[in-house]
Write an enzyme that holds these catalytic residues in place. Structure first.
Site, PDB file in Angstrom:
ATOM      1  N   LYS A  71       0.821  -1.183   0.000  1.00  0.00           N
ATOM      2  CA  LYS A  71       0.000   0.000   0.000  1.00  0.00           C
ATOM      3  C   LYS A  71       0.868   1.251   0.000  1.00  0.00           C
ATOM      4  O   LYS A  71       0.431   2.327  -0.396  1.00  0.00           O
ATOM      5  CB  LYS A  71      -0.860   0.031   1.276  1.00  0.00           C
ATOM      6  CG  LYS A  71      -1.740  -1.166   1.485  1.00  0.00           C
ATOM      7  CD  LYS A  71      -2.457  -1.035   2.846  1.00  0.00           C
ATOM      8  CE  LYS A  71      -3.221  -2.272   3.232  1.00  0.00           C
ATOM      9  NZ  LYS A  71      -3.784  -2.141   4.595  1.00  0.00           N
ATOM     10  N   GLY A  72       2.100   1.093   0.494  1.00  0.00           N
ATOM     11  CA  GLY A  72       2.957   2.252   0.758  1.00  0.00           C
ATOM     12  C   GLY A  72       3.258   3.125  -0.443  1.00  0.00           C
ATOM     13  O   GLY A  72       3.497   4.322  -0.304  1.00  0.00           O
ATOM     14  N   ASP A 120       7.504   2.966  -2.221  1.00  0.00           N
ATOM     15  CA  ASP A 120       7.829   4.059  -1.314  1.00  0.00           C
ATOM     16  C   ASP A 120       9.297   4.055  -0.912  1.00  0.00           C
ATOM     17  O   ASP A 120       9.963   5.067  -0.970  1.00  0.00           O
ATOM     18  CB  ASP A 120       6.917   4.012  -0.059  1.00  0.00           C
ATOM     19  CG  ASP A 120       6.864   2.632   0.595  1.00  0.00           C
ATOM     20  OD1 ASP A 120       7.557   1.694   0.145  1.00  0.00           O
ATOM     21  OD2 ASP A 120       6.099   2.480   1.577  1.00  0.00           O
ATOM     22  N   ASP A 180      14.631  -0.779   1.085  1.00  0.00           N
ATOM     23  CA  ASP A 180      15.244  -0.992   2.396  1.00  0.00           C
ATOM     24  C   ASP A 180      16.222  -2.167   2.276  1.00  0.00           C
ATOM     25  O   ASP A 180      17.327  -2.006   1.771  1.00  0.00           O
ATOM     26  CB  ASP A 180      14.101  -1.242   3.389  1.00  0.00           C
ATOM     27  CG  ASP A 180      14.528  -1.194   4.844  1.00  0.00           C
ATOM     28  OD1 ASP A 180      15.689  -0.876   5.114  1.00  0.00           O
ATOM     29  OD2 ASP A 180      13.703  -1.485   5.715  1.00  0.00           O
ATOM     30  N   LYS A 187      17.158   3.555   1.561  1.00  0.00           N
ATOM     31  CA  LYS A 187      17.901   3.386   2.813  1.00  0.00           C
ATOM     32  C   LYS A 187      19.042   2.416   2.527  1.00  0.00           C
ATOM     33  O   LYS A 187      18.991   1.243   2.884  1.00  0.00           O
ATOM     34  CB  LYS A 187      16.954   2.735   3.830  1.00  0.00           C
ATOM     35  CG  LYS A 187      16.703   3.515   5.099  1.00  0.00           C
ATOM     36  CD  LYS A 187      15.993   2.635   6.093  1.00  0.00           C
ATOM     37  CE  LYS A 187      14.753   3.276   6.622  1.00  0.00           C
ATOM     38  NZ  LYS A 187      14.061   2.424   7.618  1.00  0.00           N
ATOM     39  N   VAL A 237      10.892   5.587   9.159  1.00  0.00           N
ATOM     40  CA  VAL A 237      10.196   6.788   8.703  1.00  0.00           C
ATOM     41  C   VAL A 237       8.731   6.503   8.386  1.00  0.00           C
ATOM     42  O   VAL A 237       8.367   5.389   8.032  1.00  0.00           O
ATOM     43  CB  VAL A 237      10.885   7.397   7.457  1.00  0.00           C
ATOM     44  CG1 VAL A 237      12.241   7.968   7.816  1.00  0.00           C
ATOM     45  CG2 VAL A 237      11.024   6.376   6.332  1.00  0.00           C
TER      46      VAL A 237
HETATM   47  P1  XMP Z   1      12.509  -4.236   1.798  1.00  0.00           P
HETATM   48  O1  XMP Z   1      13.261  -4.501   3.087  1.00  0.00           O
HETATM   49  O2  XMP Z   1      11.915  -5.474   1.224  1.00  0.00           O
HETATM   50  O3  XMP Z   1      11.340  -3.351   2.334  1.00  0.00           O
HETATM   51  O4  XMP Z   1      13.343  -3.420   0.831  1.00  0.00           O
HETATM   52  C1  XMP Z   1      10.530  -2.633   1.574  1.00  0.00           C
HETATM   53  C2  XMP Z   1       9.245  -2.417   2.329  1.00  0.00           C
HETATM   54  O5  XMP Z   1       9.436  -2.336   3.752  1.00  0.00           O
HETATM   55  C3  XMP Z   1       8.688  -1.274   4.314  1.00  0.00           C
HETATM   56  N1  XMP Z   1       9.621  -0.345   5.003  1.00  0.00           N
HETATM   57  C4  XMP Z   1       9.267   0.717   5.726  1.00  0.00           C
HETATM   58  N2  XMP Z   1       8.050   1.206   6.004  1.00  0.00           N
HETATM   59  N3  XMP Z   1       9.040   2.956   7.228  1.00  0.00           N
HETATM   60  C5  XMP Z   1       7.953   2.332   6.764  1.00  0.00           C
HETATM   61  O6  XMP Z   1       6.854   2.785   7.000  1.00  0.00           O
HETATM   62  C6  XMP Z   1      10.310   2.525   6.995  1.00  0.00           C
HETATM   63  O7  XMP Z   1      11.279   3.141   7.455  1.00  0.00           O
HETATM   64  C7  XMP Z   1      10.414   1.343   6.204  1.00  0.00           C
HETATM   65  N4  XMP Z   1      11.474   0.617   5.762  1.00  0.00           N
HETATM   66  C8  XMP Z   1      10.922  -0.396   5.032  1.00  0.00           C
HETATM   67  C9  XMP Z   1       7.979  -0.623   3.135  1.00  0.00           C
HETATM   68  O8  XMP Z   1       6.659  -1.116   3.103  1.00  0.00           O
HETATM   69  C10 XMP Z   1       8.689  -1.085   1.901  1.00  0.00           C
HETATM   70  O9  XMP Z   1       7.841  -1.245   0.783  1.00  0.00           O
END
Ligand code: XMP
Length: 180
Positions: free
Chosen positions: A42-43, A99, A102, A131, A153
């Site tokens: 959803k992000g 969004d 990570d 990130k 965040v």
């Molecule tokens: P990966 O680790 O698979 O993660 O690259 C991607 C998804 O993890 C969530 N995500 C976050 N959501 N604040 C959030 O609200 C954060 O700091 C954060 N870091 C990762 C996000 O849904 C992303 O699509």
């Protein structure tokens, strides 16, 4: 909601300017190609809504939803696809929009699905936030809004426990709220 935010990391105005720049670049890079934007639920939806309105070339739109089981602020390695695009992606140039990049597991898993199973000609990625310090699998985004430090965040689509998505800026949540 604002009272739960320790500090603003990216202000609304900076987001708006950067999204316009990215949209202009995407429009130039994909001119003459069959572009399909696939947004991750959803992000990615707030970023999506803004970026597609700054793309000035014809494009199709579809959605995917991937989730991973982890604790409340970190994802686990197990990424499960709950929704896959239902339009025909065969031979299309896909731009996957999310969004935040990570660990990289989500984009790696979804990109593989779009090429290997759904037959996209090419998959590139566009994220508002990167990130880089947290990367676990070697994924890079082709279009990045902002590099961010390793803090949790929220806002502009990003949630904690499904809240804060409607904040118009990117903020750092007060740690006591998620360490409870
Ligand atoms: P990966 O680790 O698979 O993660 O690259 C991607 C998804 O993890 C969530 N995500 C976050 N959501 N604040 C959030 O609200 C954060 O700091 C954060 N870091 C990762 C996000 O849904 C992303 O699509």
């Amino acid at each position: 909601m604002d009272q739960d935010i320790e500090r603003v990391l990216v202000h609304e105005r900076r987001i708006r300017d950067r999204v316009a720049e990215l949209g202009a670049r995407i429009s130039r890079d994909y001119a003459g190609k069959d572009l399909t934007v696939v947004a991750l639920l959803k992000g990615g939806v707030v970023f999506l809504a803004d970026i597609i309105r700054s793309i000035s070339i014809p494009m199709d739109l579809d959605f995917a939803w991937a989730s991973s089981y982890g604790d409340r602020t970190t994802s686990s390695g197990n990424v499960v696809l709950k929704v896959v695009p239902d339009t025909n992606l065969r031979g299309r140039h896909v731009l996957l929009v999310d969004d935040i990049l990570d660990t990289g597991r989500t984009l790696a898993r979804v990109s593989a699905e779009l090429t290997d199973r759904l037959g996209a000609a090419e998959v590139k990625t566009c994220v508002l936030l990167d990130k880089a310090a947290r990367r676990e699998v070697p994924v890079h985004a082709d279009y990045v809004g902002f590099e961010v430090e390793n803090v949790f965040v929220v806002g502009y689509g990003l949630d904690f426990d499904d809240r804060y998505r409607n904040l118009p800026y990117i903020g750092v949540l007060k740690p006591h709220l998620y360490s409870k």
